[in-house]
Design a protein around this motif. Structure first.
Motif, PDB file in Angstrom:
ATOM      1  N   UNK A 161      30.024  47.418  48.874  1.00 29.85           N
ATOM      2  CA  UNK A 161      31.264  47.249  49.627  1.00 29.85           C
ATOM      3  C   UNK A 161      32.140  46.237  48.911  1.00 29.85           C
ATOM      4  N   UNK A 162      33.400  46.250  49.243  1.00 23.92           N
ATOM      5  CA  UNK A 162      34.321  45.272  48.674  1.00 23.92           C
ATOM      6  C   UNK A 162      34.248  43.983  49.482  1.00 23.92           C
ATOM      7  N   UNK A 163      34.251  42.849  48.815  1.00 30.38           N
ATOM      8  CA  UNK A 163      34.108  41.585  49.517  1.00 30.38           C
ATOM      9  C   UNK A 163      35.384  41.145  50.205  1.00 30.38           C
ATOM     10  N   UNK A 164      35.221  40.242  51.164  1.00 33.96           N
ATOM     11  CA  UNK A 164      36.356  39.680  51.864  1.00 33.96           C
ATOM     12  C   UNK A 164      36.878  38.433  51.186  1.00 33.96           C
ATOM     13  N   UNK A 165      37.754  37.734  51.872  1.00 35.43           N
ATOM     14  CA  UNK A 165      38.464  36.606  51.301  1.00 35.43           C
ATOM     15  C   UNK A 165      37.544  35.459  50.893  1.00 35.43           C
ATOM     16  N   UNK A 166      36.457  35.255  51.627  1.00 36.74           N
ATOM     17  CA  UNK A 166      35.597  34.106  51.320  1.00 36.74           C
ATOM     18  C   UNK A 166      34.894  34.243  49.974  1.00 36.74           C
ATOM     19  N   UNK A 167      34.855  35.473  49.423  1.00 40.18           N
ATOM     20  CA  UNK A 167      34.223  35.693  48.118  1.00 40.18           C
ATOM     21  C   UNK A 167      35.253  35.898  47.007  1.00 40.18           C
ATOM     22  N   UNK A 168      36.516  35.810  47.352  1.00 42.85           N
ATOM     23  CA  UNK A 168      37.566  36.013  46.348  1.00 42.85           C
ATOM     24  C   UNK A 168      37.427  34.973  45.236  1.00 42.85           C
ATOM     25  N   UNK A 169      37.389  35.446  44.011  1.00 39.64           N
ATOM     26  CA  UNK A 169      37.322  34.542  42.875  1.00 39.64           C
ATOM     27  C   UNK A 169      35.929  34.075  42.520  1.00 39.64           C
ATOM     28  N   UNK A 170      34.906  34.418  43.323  1.00 37.74           N
ATOM     29  CA  UNK A 170      33.545  34.002  43.001  1.00 37.74           C
ATOM     30  C   UNK A 170      33.042  34.778  41.790  1.00 37.74           C
ATOM     31  N   UNK A 171      32.527  34.073  40.799  1.00 32.97           N
ATOM     32  CA  UNK A 171      31.946  34.720  39.629  1.00 32.97           C
ATOM     33  C   UNK A 171      30.542  34.179  39.416  1.00 32.97           C
ATOM     34  N   UNK A 172      29.750  34.910  38.648  1.00 29.13           N
ATOM     35  CA  UNK A 172      28.340  34.570  38.490  1.00 29.13           C
ATOM     36  C   UNK A 172      27.976  34.354  37.025  1.00 29.13           C
ATOM     37  N   UNK A 173      27.012  33.479  36.821  1.00 30.80           N
ATOM     38  CA  UNK A 173      26.350  33.319  35.534  1.00 30.80           C
ATOM     39  C   UNK A 173      24.953  33.905  35.673  1.00 30.80           C
ATOM     40  N   UNK A 174      24.607  34.841  34.793  1.00 32.60           N
ATOM     41  CA  UNK A 174      23.274  35.440  34.790  1.00 32.60           C
ATOM     42  C   UNK A 174      22.468  34.810  33.666  1.00 32.60           C
ATOM     43  N   UNK A 175      21.448  34.059  34.049  1.00 32.13           N
ATOM     44  CA  UNK A 175      20.648  33.298  33.093  1.00 32.13           C
ATOM     45  C   UNK A 175      19.482  34.135  32.566  1.00 32.13           C
ATOM     46  N   UNK A 176      19.355  34.175  31.251  1.00 33.96           N
ATOM     47  CA  UNK A 176      18.225  34.893  30.662  1.00 33.96           C
ATOM     48  C   UNK A 176      18.018  34.509  29.212  1.00 33.96           C
ATOM     49  N   UNK A 177      16.801  34.724  28.743  1.00 39.66           N
ATOM     50  CA  UNK A 177      16.475  34.478  27.346  1.00 39.66           C
ATOM     51  C   UNK A 177      16.962  35.644  26.490  1.00 39.66           C
ATOM     52  N   UNK A 178      17.512  35.318  25.326  1.00 39.28           N
ATOM     53  CA  UNK A 178      17.970  36.374  24.428  1.00 39.28           C
ATOM     54  C   UNK A 178      16.819  37.272  23.995  1.00 39.28           C
ATOM     55  N   UNK A 179      15.595  36.706  23.950  1.00 42.66           N
ATOM     56  CA  UNK A 179      14.455  37.506  23.514  1.00 42.66           C
ATOM     57  C   UNK A 179      13.858  38.350  24.642  1.00 42.66           C
ATOM     58  N   UNK A 180      14.510  38.385  25.805  1.00 39.46           N
ATOM     59  CA  UNK A 180      14.055  39.244  26.902  1.00 39.46           C
ATOM     60  C   UNK A 180      15.178  40.192  27.355  1.00 39.46           C
TER      61      UNK A 180
END
Length: 301
Positions: A12-31
């Motif tokens: 679903x599309x998010x509402x106003x409280x999530x506007x502009x929220x972005x994520x960093x996905x952490x992982x090892x380059x060797x995985x």
């Protein structure tokens, strides 16, 4: 919680409280296998979420500055919450009693994976401290599809709806950190803190001491507080964050999923995927995953 095959996405599309929220996905380059699984899940379940891959510090290969992450840590603080047992050497000789872990505490060297994980989060806090708004931090073993405590399966739709509620409440509370997945002690299940009387919030609860850093939202002011105290970061990263919350230096909250109640030990709107012994992070003190609690004991001076 049991894992299951993903149901059809109901993104679903998010509402106003999530506007502009972005994520960093952490992982090892060797995985790359773990990265692909997670990126495929995110694209299917939460296509609205702007996600950037964040290269994890590899504790086995990268140089980690001692002023940013210490080389050893002491169990005294964590022993107030974690259950320690007597530790013997391979010949059965007692090395440390359960009491030693709480007073004076037992010194461990970080395992390479623990130290790399801690430094990765340190670097993500640096990133989050410069952001204009909150940052969602995800580790590559995060799982959005699981059997909920209220029944039924979670998916991107339930995640988005519940995160919207959580972000609204966390903003009202002026939170520094909002844990999306957690285990341990929070309001309703305090160990040392005292609950206030009255009706409890059905969406978020104040954290006392919770483990896991699989998924959390961090605000710039929270990132700055953690960086200020991490001189150096001197505990495994979840212990470090938990202690700052316990000491009321960090306004940390947990997000409840529907069905999470005061008896819930592990809750939230995500869980961790079980890689069946394929973890890149050994717990230096053994932890709940049964690693050898003698392998990383610091040398006695």
């Amino acid at each position: 919680r049991e894992r299951s095959r993903s149901p059809r996405s109901s993104a679903v599309q998010p509402g106003q409280s999530l506007a502009g929220l972005s994520a960093l996905l952490l992982g090892l380059e060797r995985r790359p296998d773990r990265r692909k699984r997670c990126e495929d899940m995110l694209a299917k379940e939460v296509p609205w979420l702007k996600t950037e891959f964040f290269r994890a510090t590899d504790g086995k290969a990268d140089t980690i500055p001692d002023e940013e992450v210490a080389k050893s840590w002491n169990t005294k603080n964590n022993s107030l919450y974690g259950a320690y047992e007597d530790v013997h050497d391979k010949d059965g000789k007692l090395l440390y009693s359960a009491q030693d872990f709480s007073d004076p505490g037992v010194d461990y060297e970080f395992s390479p994976g623990e130290r790399g994980c801690a430094h990765s989060h340190y670097r993500m806090w640096q990133h989050a401290a410069k952001a204009e708004g909150p940052t969602l931090i995800l580790e590559d073993d995060v799982q959005f599809i699981f059997e909920r405590n209220c029944g039924g399966m979670s998916n991107g739709s339930t995640f988005t709806a519940r995160l919207e509620l959580g972000m609204k409440e966390a903003t009202k509370k002026e939170a520094d950190v909002l844990y999306l997945g957690w285990s341990g002690h929070r309001d309703g299940n305090y160990k040392h803190h005292k609950s206030t009387r009255g009706r409890k919030n059905p969406v978020v609860r104040k954290a006392e001491y919770v483990w896991t850093t699989v998924a959390y939202v961090i605000w710039p002011k929270g990132a700055k507080k953690l960086l200020e105290k991490a001189k150096p970061l001197d505990q495994p990263v979840d212990n470090f964050m938990a202690w700052e919350a316990r000491e009321n230096r960090l306004s940390a909250w947990v997000l409840l999923d529907e069905g999470d109640d005061d008896d819930t030990w592990s809750g939230g709107i995500v869980t961790q995927l079980d890689f069946n012994g394929d973890s890149d992070i050994k717990k230096s003190d053994g932890g709940d995953q049964g690693d050898d609690p003698t392998e990383y004991l610091a040398k006695k001076s």
